[in-house]
Scaffold this motif. Structure first.
Motif: not given
Length: 258
Positions: A39-43, A76-80
């Motif tokens: 969900r976080l990646t989608y946002e 950060t979110i993309r790399n994670l």
């Protein structure tokens, strides 16, 4: 259609466009209804797409501007998410295909063939450059250093050149055709590492090439990279004039000078 269906959704359940910054929920509000990394990646991707769309609409240029996003939370979110994906694959492969454990090593016997890890083959090949070790007449024809020491010393200039390249090449070229010399130097280095790798493995397939002697193979290990670098430079230099002409014509057509 209800009011809820007509409004853009930012929680991942809808397909609408993410609203502007002043209407976007805060990080704490998004975190409260987050249900995992997906969900976080989608946002993140929806927010990045909206910012990219707004910047292109506000831009005065014809072609798209180069965009940059902050490290938190965008990068950060993309790399994670990318790291989590590959770590999951590694864990899956380790669980389904465990490595085979060979027999117990015998410290009293030396293997017939000793090879380093594959990424150090080029370094192992440099240890076999003893024909380049010069003999000095002032020492009565003796070598200044032993072949093993010479093979280790040869690493210094090569590693030093690799370390100096970022400081010597300070241009802003983005394609090899814009800097033929440095592109040719890179091709030479890649070919040299490949030929040194073959030189390190020569004793394994020497019997399969009866027409190629040891001296000939040694000479080709250093001649082929130079030839490849020269050909790369010649081809890129011949393409440079036409490339720069087309690039400048496109640049001035899209962004005329003021």
């Amino acid at each position: 259609m209800t009011d809820d269906e007509s409004e853009p959704r930012t929680d991942g359940s809808g397909t609408g466009i993410v609203p502007p910054d002043d209407e976007t929920p805060t990080w704490r509000e998004r975190k409260e209804r987050t249900q995992g990394l997906s969900r976080l990646t989608y946002e993140y991707f929806e927010r990045a797409r909206r910012e990219d769309q707004d910047l292109r609409q506000e831009s005065d240029y014809v072609e798209r501007d180069v965009l940059g996003f902050p490290a938190w939370p965008h990068e950060t979110i993309r790399n994670l998410s990318i790291v989590s994906f590959f770590v999951g694959i590694i864990i899956f492969l380790a669980a389904t295909l465990p490595p085979h454990l060979g027999g117990v090593a015998d410290p009293s016997s030396t293997p017939s063939v000793i090879q380093p890890d594959w990424y150090l083959y080029w370094s192992f090949g440099l240890l076999k450059t003893n024909p380049l070790n010069p003999e000095l007449a002032i020492l009565g024809g003796q070598k200044l250093m032993s072949d093993s020491v010479f093979g280790v010393a040869v690493h210094g200039p090569i590693i030093g050149l690799i370390a100096l390249v970022p400081f010597l090449n300070k241009g802003n070229a983005r394609r090899p055709v814009e800097e033929p010399f440095w592109a040719a130097l890179g091709v030479t280095g890649v070919l040299l590492s490949f030929t040194l790798t073959l030189l390190a493995q020569y004793n394994l397939f020497a019997g399969q090439m009866p027409l190629v002697t040891t001296g000939m193979f040694f000479d080709l290990s250093f001649i082929l990279p130079v030839v490849g670098g020269l050909l790369t430079y010649a081809v890129l230099k011949a393409m440079q004039e036409g490339y720069m002409y087309n690039l400048n014509r496109r640049y001035y057509r899209l962004r005329p000078p003021r």
